[in-house]
Design a protein around this motif. Structure first.
Motif, mmCIF file in Angstrom:
data_model
loop_
_atom_site.group_PDB
_atom_site.id
_atom_site.type_symbol
_atom_site.label_atom_id
_atom_site.label_comp_id
_atom_site.label_asym_id
_atom_site.label_seq_id
_atom_site.Cartn_x
_atom_site.Cartn_y
_atom_site.Cartn_z
ATOM 1 N N VAL A 1 0.837 -1.203 0.000
ATOM 2 C CA VAL A 1 0.000 0.000 0.000
ATOM 3 C C VAL A 1 0.868 1.248 0.000
ATOM 4 N N LEU A 2 1.918 1.259 0.813
ATOM 5 C CA LEU A 2 2.828 2.401 0.854
ATOM 6 C C LEU A 2 3.451 2.654 -0.518
ATOM 7 N N TRP A 3 3.903 1.591 -1.172
ATOM 8 C CA TRP A 3 4.523 1.743 -2.490
ATOM 9 C C TRP A 3 3.490 2.156 -3.534
ATOM 10 N N GLY A 4 2.369 1.460 -3.573
ATOM 11 C CA GLY A 4 1.392 1.708 -4.630
ATOM 12 C C GLY A 4 0.667 3.030 -4.526
ATOM 13 N N MET A 5 0.399 3.485 -3.311
ATOM 14 C CA MET A 5 -0.417 4.690 -3.162
ATOM 15 C C MET A 5 0.384 5.945 -2.819
ATOM 16 N N VAL A 6 1.572 5.793 -2.278
ATOM 17 C CA VAL A 6 2.334 6.979 -1.865
ATOM 18 C C VAL A 6 3.627 7.118 -2.670
ATOM 19 N N LEU A 7 4.501 6.141 -2.548
ATOM 20 C CA LEU A 7 5.838 6.281 -3.126
ATOM 21 C C LEU A 7 5.867 6.200 -4.649
ATOM 22 N N ARG A 8 5.133 5.278 -5.232
ATOM 23 C CA ARG A 8 5.206 5.082 -6.678
ATOM 24 C C ARG A 8 4.739 6.303 -7.475
ATOM 25 N N PRO A 9 3.607 6.939 -7.114
ATOM 26 C CA PRO A 9 3.225 8.142 -7.875
ATOM 27 C C PRO A 9 4.266 9.262 -7.778
ATOM 28 N N ILE A 10 4.840 9.456 -6.586
ATOM 29 C CA ILE A 10 5.874 10.480 -6.429
ATOM 30 C C ILE A 10 7.103 10.110 -7.252
ATOM 31 N N HIS A 11 7.481 8.843 -7.183
ATOM 32 C CA HIS A 11 8.644 8.341 -7.919
ATOM 33 C C HIS A 11 8.448 8.514 -9.418
ATOM 34 N N ARG A 12 7.268 8.196 -9.929
ATOM 35 C CA ARG A 12 6.996 8.340 -11.365
ATOM 36 C C ARG A 12 7.028 9.797 -11.813
ATOM 37 N N ARG A 13 6.473 10.698 -11.004
ATOM 38 C CA ARG A 13 6.500 12.129 -11.358
ATOM 39 C C ARG A 13 7.931 12.639 -11.437
ATOM 40 N N ARG A 14 8.745 12.265 -10.459
ATOM 41 C CA ARG A 14 10.144 12.709 -10.473
ATOM 42 C C ARG A 14 10.917 12.111 -11.641
ATOM 43 N N TYR A 15 10.632 10.857 -11.959
ATOM 44 C CA TYR A 15 11.301 10.196 -13.091
ATOM 45 C C TYR A 15 10.908 10.872 -14.404
ATOM 46 N N ALA A 16 9.618 11.174 -14.556
ATOM 47 C CA ALA A 16 9.158 11.851 -15.773
ATOM 48 C C ALA A 16 9.778 13.238 -15.885
ATOM 49 N N ALA A 17 9.890 13.942 -14.755
ATOM 50 C CA ALA A 17 10.513 15.268 -14.780
ATOM 51 C C ALA A 17 11.993 15.168 -15.153
ATOM 52 N N ALA A 18 12.688 14.173 -14.608
ATOM 53 C CA ALA A 18 14.106 13.990 -14.934
ATOM 54 C C ALA A 18 14.287 13.639 -16.409
ATOM 55 N N LEU A 19 13.399 12.812 -16.938
ATOM 56 C CA LEU A 19 13.483 12.471 -18.368
ATOM 57 C C LEU A 19 13.128 13.669 -19.232
ATOM 58 N N GLY A 20 12.216 14.515 -18.760
ATOM 59 C CA GLY A 20 11.839 15.699 -19.512
ATOM 60 C C GLY A 20 12.960 16.719 -19.639
ATOM 61 N N GLU A 21 13.885 16.696 -18.704
ATOM 62 C CA GLU A 21 15.024 17.615 -18.762
ATOM 63 C C GLU A 21 16.091 17.165 -19.755
ATOM 64 N N LEU A 22 16.031 15.924 -20.174
ATOM 65 C CA LEU A 22 17.029 15.410 -21.109
ATOM 66 C C LEU A 22 16.698 15.873 -22.526
ATOM 67 N N PRO A 23 17.710 16.014 -23.372
ATOM 68 C CA PRO A 23 17.454 16.473 -24.745
ATOM 69 C C PRO A 23 16.796 15.373 -25.592
ATOM 70 N N ARG A 24 16.063 15.803 -26.609
ATOM 71 C CA ARG A 24 15.506 14.881 -27.610
ATOM 72 C C ARG A 24 16.426 14.933 -28.828
ATOM 73 N N TRP A 25 16.558 13.816 -29.481
ATOM 74 C CA TRP A 25 17.482 13.744 -30.601
ATOM 75 C C TRP A 25 16.709 13.684 -31.906
ATOM 76 N N GLU A 26 17.221 14.374 -32.896
ATOM 77 C CA GLU A 26 16.684 14.321 -34.252
ATOM 78 C C GLU A 26 17.745 13.680 -35.127
ATOM 79 N N LEU A 27 17.527 12.431 -35.510
ATOM 80 C CA LEU A 27 18.491 11.737 -36.363
ATOM 81 C C LEU A 27 18.245 12.107 -37.810
ATOM 82 N N ARG A 28 19.316 12.094 -38.587
ATOM 83 C CA ARG A 28 19.224 12.340 -40.027
ATOM 84 C C ARG A 28 19.391 11.013 -40.747
ATOM 85 N N SER A 29 18.534 10.793 -41.711
ATOM 86 C CA SER A 29 18.677 9.547 -42.482
ATOM 87 C C SER A 29 19.841 9.703 -43.431
ATOM 88 N N GLY A 30 20.521 8.593 -43.622
ATOM 89 C CA GLY A 30 21.721 8.655 -44.476
ATOM 90 C C GLY A 30 21.641 7.744 -45.657
#
Length: 162
Positions: free
Chosen positions: A133-162
């Motif tokens: 219950v602690l993981w599913g209702m408290v920790l996991r939502p907080i953990h997911r929000r922080r993970y999404a925020a950390a991933l959002g700060e990373l750059p997106r890549w645009e590859l060029r076809s060769g």
């Protein structure tokens, strides 16, 4: 009775059903044998997360870092175009956010083993639901929000076809 009905159906109907089953993606066919982390490719922890490449023709493929893919339309995509330092940063973020669930699972397992060995089974039956219950209702939502925020700060890549 079923055998009679099956024999009465034309062979083309049976073949088309077989073709429909074989034309389904492998992931849909193998749903009975699904892994726990079905959203990840095997080896993601060691090799790093896959890089999703979308071709303008509509084709999409997940490739490992450094892999080359030739699309059906003829375009060639090389994931080595991604900066190695940026990809290493992505891997560090991914590994950093895997630590909490693993540590929580290990701590719960050790506490459960302790309660089991000390014959304190009542505490074991209180510990496991409380941690879930602690993981599913408290920790996991907080953990997911922080993970999404950390991933959002990373750059997106645009590859060029060769």
């Amino acid at each position: 009775m079923r055998e009679q009905a099956r024999a009465d159906r034309p062979a083309a109907t049976r073949a088309s059903a077989r073709e429909r089953l074989s034309s389904r993606p492998a992931a849909a066919r193998a749903s009975a044998h699904e892994r726990l982390a079905s959203h990840e490719r095997p080896g993601t922890m060691l090799k790093g997360p896959p890089i999703t490449v979308r071709c303008p023709c509509g084709e999409r493929r997940e490739l490992g870092y450094g892999e080359v893919w030739r699309c059906a339309c003829g375009r060639r995509w090389d994931t080595a175009q991604v900066d190695a330092a940026q990809y290493a940063r992505l891997r560090r973020v991914q590994l950093r956010f895997r630590i909490l669930p693993v540590c929580l699972g290990l701590a719960t397992s050790l506490a459960g083993l302790f309660f089991l060995l000390t014959h304190n089974t009542f505490s074991l039956f209180v510990l496991l639901p409380a941690v879930l219950v602690l993981w599913g209702m408290v920790l996991r939502p907080i953990h997911r929000r922080r993970y999404a925020a950390a991933l959002g700060e990373l750059p997106r890549w645009e590859l060029r076809s060769g």
